[in-house]
Design a protein around this motif. Structure first.
Motif, PDB file in Angstrom:
ATOM      1  N   LYS A 228       0.816  -1.211   0.000  1.00 18.50           N
ATOM      2  CA  LYS A 228       0.000   0.000   0.000  1.00 18.50           C
ATOM      3  C   LYS A 228       0.854   1.268   0.000  1.00 18.50           C
ATOM      4  CE  LYS A 228      -3.600  -2.290   2.755  1.00 18.50           C
ATOM      5  NZ  LYS A 228      -4.324  -2.260   4.056  1.00 18.50           N
TER       6      LYS A 228
ATOM      7  N   ARG B 140       4.355   5.063  -2.953  1.00 24.51           N
ATOM      8  CA  ARG B 140       3.517   6.194  -2.575  1.00 24.51           C
ATOM      9  C   ARG B 140       4.141   7.017  -1.455  1.00 24.51           C
ATOM     10  NH1 ARG B 140      -2.157   3.918  -1.068  1.00 24.51           N
ATOM     11  NH2 ARG B 140      -2.965   5.943  -1.749  1.00 24.51           N
TER      12      ARG B 140
ATOM     13  N   SER C  63      -1.397   9.599  -4.928  1.00 24.03           N
ATOM     14  CA  SER C  63      -1.059   8.791  -6.103  1.00 24.03           C
ATOM     15  C   SER C  63       0.367   8.268  -5.992  1.00 24.03           C
ATOM     16  CB  SER C  63      -1.190   9.629  -7.373  1.00 24.03           C
ATOM     17  OG  SER C  63      -2.527   9.987  -7.624  1.00 24.03           O
ATOM     18  N   SER C  64       0.594   7.096  -6.561  1.00 20.54           N
ATOM     19  CA  SER C  64       1.944   6.535  -6.590  1.00 20.54           C
ATOM     20  C   SER C  64       2.801   7.319  -7.569  1.00 20.54           C
ATOM     21  CB  SER C  64       1.896   5.048  -6.963  1.00 20.54           C
ATOM     22  OG  SER C  64       1.106   4.840  -8.120  1.00 20.54           O
TER      23      SER C  64
ATOM     24  N   ARG D  46       2.202   7.249 -11.371  1.00 12.25           N
ATOM     25  CA  ARG D  46       1.096   8.069 -11.860  1.00 12.25           C
ATOM     26  C   ARG D  46       1.478   9.539 -11.891  1.00 12.25           C
ATOM     27  NH1 ARG D  46      -2.267   7.507 -15.060  1.00 12.25           N
ATOM     28  NH2 ARG D  46      -3.894   8.738 -14.055  1.00 12.25           N
TER      29      ARG D  46
ATOM     30  N   SER E 181       0.308   0.237  -7.618  1.00 15.90           N
ATOM     31  CA  SER E 181       0.107   1.511  -8.296  1.00 15.90           C
ATOM     32  C   SER E 181      -1.253   2.094  -7.917  1.00 15.90           C
ATOM     33  CB  SER E 181       0.197   1.333  -9.819  1.00 15.90           C
ATOM     34  OG  SER E 181       0.121   2.571 -10.476  1.00 15.90           O
ATOM     35  N   TRP E 182      -1.263   3.406  -7.633  1.00 19.02           N
ATOM     36  CA  TRP E 182      -2.463   4.055  -7.114  1.00 19.02           C
ATOM     37  C   TRP E 182      -2.726   5.370  -7.829  1.00 19.02           C
ATOM     38  CZ3 TRP E 182      -5.222   2.225  -2.670  1.00 19.02           C
ATOM     39  CH2 TRP E 182      -4.665   1.073  -2.102  1.00 19.02           C
ATOM     40  N   ASP E 183      -3.995   5.653  -8.057  1.00 17.40           N
ATOM     41  CA  ASP E 183      -4.449   6.937  -8.566  1.00 17.40           C
ATOM     42  C   ASP E 183      -5.225   7.588  -7.434  1.00 17.40           C
ATOM     43  OD1 ASP E 183      -5.155   9.069 -10.089  1.00 17.40           O
ATOM     44  OD2 ASP E 183      -6.061   7.923 -11.713  1.00 17.40           O
TER      45      ASP E 183
ATOM     46  N   ASN F  65      -6.593   7.655  -4.074  1.00 15.47           N
ATOM     47  CA  ASN F  65      -6.897   6.526  -3.183  1.00 15.47           C
ATOM     48  C   ASN F  65      -7.511   5.342  -3.913  1.00 15.47           C
ATOM     49  OD1 ASN F  65      -6.007   7.242  -0.554  1.00 15.47           O
ATOM     50  ND2 ASN F  65      -7.635   8.776  -0.455  1.00 15.47           N
ATOM     51  N   LYS F  66      -7.441   5.369  -5.239  1.00 20.32           N
ATOM     52  CA  LYS F  66      -7.992   4.275  -6.026  1.00 20.32           C
ATOM     53  C   LYS F  66      -6.852   3.380  -6.496  1.00 20.32           C
ATOM     54  CE  LYS F  66     -11.819   7.125  -7.700  1.00 20.32           C
ATOM     55  NZ  LYS F  66     -12.437   7.748  -8.904  1.00 20.32           N
ATOM     56  N   ILE F  67      -6.948   2.114  -6.156  1.00 22.71           N
ATOM     57  CA  ILE F  67      -5.914   1.173  -6.577  1.00 22.71           C
ATOM     58  C   ILE F  67      -6.069   0.880  -8.062  1.00 22.71           C
ATOM     59  CG2 ILE F  67      -7.274  -0.877  -5.987  1.00 22.71           C
ATOM     60  CD1 ILE F  67      -4.647  -2.123  -4.965  1.00 22.71           C
ATOM     61  N   ARG F  68      -4.963   0.821  -8.762  1.00 23.85           N
ATOM     62  CA  ARG F  68      -4.971   0.505 -10.182  1.00 23.85           C
ATOM     63  C   ARG F  68      -4.790  -1.002 -10.380  1.00 23.85           C
ATOM     64  NH1 ARG F  68      -0.455   3.239 -13.159  1.00 23.85           N
ATOM     65  NH2 ARG F  68      -1.721   2.852 -15.013  1.00 23.85           N
TER      66      ARG F  68
END
Length: 450
Positions: free
Chosen positions: A119, A123, A130-131, A134, A166-168, A170-173
């Motif tokens: 997690k 990040r 976002s990571s 991104r 990978s995250w956008d 708080n949304k996981i990609r």
């Protein structure tokens, strides 16, 4: 009732658009890139392997940093040197030693949350933004906006455990697990005629926009905010379609293998390497992430053991050989990916190789898989990086950055928060990270960051 009908019509039209419209195409148009030719453009790849890289020794307490990863300086007092010996696991990258910078003295996130490190690994320390892939993808897009940050996931989550790095926000990609589908997604629409058709078909969204506008006037509060979010996403899809540049690159020819089979693990992995390298070489994207498996991975590596999964190997349940060879296998995949990059010419500077303008970052979501900690994290930066990476005087470089630490650990003393590395890379690439807390750059890594 009218609202329900509008929603139903909206969903039907969106589904139709998804069927009729390949939302991504590939490559770069030479005619459009002429003005940027001979201008170096940095590419960055994040390569994340699971369950640590055995930074601690096989027998002994945690945090001893006497394991299989960190290079050994010829003089123990040296914290910044090109005179070092690669360790049993880092030795897998010996072919690229001269363009490698090995860092030591890092801590990830809370430092002690075991497999939840996925997690945090790319990040900020609080795991709220976002990571870094991104962040960079938005700042340095290629010719295909829909692929501004490519995410390949060989064997990641194939057991329905979506621990993706990978995250956008708080949304996981979700990565593309199948390299054949990744290939189709990246290179599915290569011809100018196909791209022109995509732009024309983008107008299929016009009725959807009208529906949203009609609904927006009838809604309020949270429902209205959700609708606006959908509209923003729709507008971004249209912009991506219209902003895509036609390409001379065609799809790769890949063999189809079952992606959940240990028997074909090497072949699936290699196919992912090929697609990501080709996407970078065609200018489709300048940022990519390759996540091998997931934390606590369960798919056997047959080259190591047919009876013990990689997670148990990392925990040293099977024995010392399996512990060592499983970590070596993961790093060997990075070496093979570097080999794939080395085959290509750079898309922006004629006469240069792709690797000359690429930075490859290797790390894991934890430091060591047995104690399951994230202290003294393994991290190596490799590649030509357009001359920005400080790798010493031709022999590679080992750099212990503890003296720049911003956090204190009871056993290791001063350590550098991992998010500062992402901040430093972002600055080298010409952008910044939106992370709370200390994002001051680590000095001595890049020539353009001080």
């Amino acid at each position: 009732m009218d609202i329900l009908k509008s929603r139903r019509r909206f969903l039907m039209q969106l589904a139709a658009a998804g069927t009729l419209l390949p939302l991504s195409s590939s490559g770069f148009a030479k005619y459009l890139l002429q003005e940027t030719k001979e201008q170096p453009q940095l590419k960055v790849v994040f390569f994340v392997v699971p369950d640590g890289l055995a930074v601690d020794s096989y027998s002994g307490s945690a945090h001893n940093s006497d394991g299989l990863w960190f290079p050994k300086a010829a003089r123990s007092a040296d914290t910044d040197t090109g005179d070092f010996t690669l360790n049993l696991v880092s030795q897998e990258l010996a072919d690229y030693r001269s363009q490698s910078l090995y860092l030591q003295g890092l801590i990830l996130g809370p430092g002690n949350i075991g497999h939840d490190g996925w997690k945090f690994v790319l990040r900020d320390t609080s795991g709220s933004k976002s990571s870094i892939d991104r962040v960079l993808g938005d700042a340095m897009p290629g010719t295909q906006p829909s692929h501004r940050s490519l995410f390949a996931g060989p064997h990641a989550g194939i057991d329905n455990t979506p621990w993706y790095v990978s995250w956008d926000d708080n949304k996981i990609r979700t990565p593309q697990q199948d390299p054949v589908r990744l290939n189709e997604s990246v290179f599915g629409g290569t011809a100018r005629a196909v791209r022109d058709l995509q732009v024309r078909n983008a107008h299929v969204f016009d009725p959807i926009r009208a529906d949203i506008a009609e609904l927006r006037g009838r809604l309020a509060g949270a429902q209205r905010e959700k609708l606006v979010t959908h509209l923003d996403s729709l507008e971004q899809v249209v912009k991506d379609i219209e902003g895509a540049v036609p390409s001379d690159c065609g799809p790769l020819t890949l063999d189809q293998h079952p992606i959940s089979s240990a028997q074909f693990r090497n072949q699936v992995q290699q196919s992912h390497h090929k697609v990501v390298a080709a996407a970078l070489a065609c200018g489709v994207t300048r940022v990519a992430t390759v996540q091998i498996g997931r934390s606590a991975e369960s798919l056997n590596i047959l080259d190591v053991s047919a009876s013990t999964n990689p997670h148990d190997c990392a925990h040293r349940y099977a024995g010392e050989r399996e512990w060592r060879e499983s970590r070596q296998w993961y790093v060997r995949q990075v070496k093979l990916f570097m080999d794939e990059l080395a085959k290509y010419d750079d898309p922006h500077v004629p006469g240069d190789k792709l690797l000359k303008h690429t930075l490859v970052v290797l790390t894991s979501e934890m430091a060591d898989g047995a104690p399951e900690h994230m202290v003294d994290m393994p991290l190596v930066l490799m590649g030509g990086a357009s001359g920005l990476l400080n790798v010493g005087n031709g022999n590679g470089r080992y750099f212990n950055i503890k003296s720049q630490g911003d956090r204190s650990h009871w056993a290791k003393g001063s350590l550098v928060d991992m998010q500062r590395i992402w901040s430093t890379i972002a600055l080298a690439a010409g952008t910044t990270v939106p992370y709370p807390g200390d994002v001051s750059p680590v000095t001595g890594i890049f020539s353009n960051v001080s």
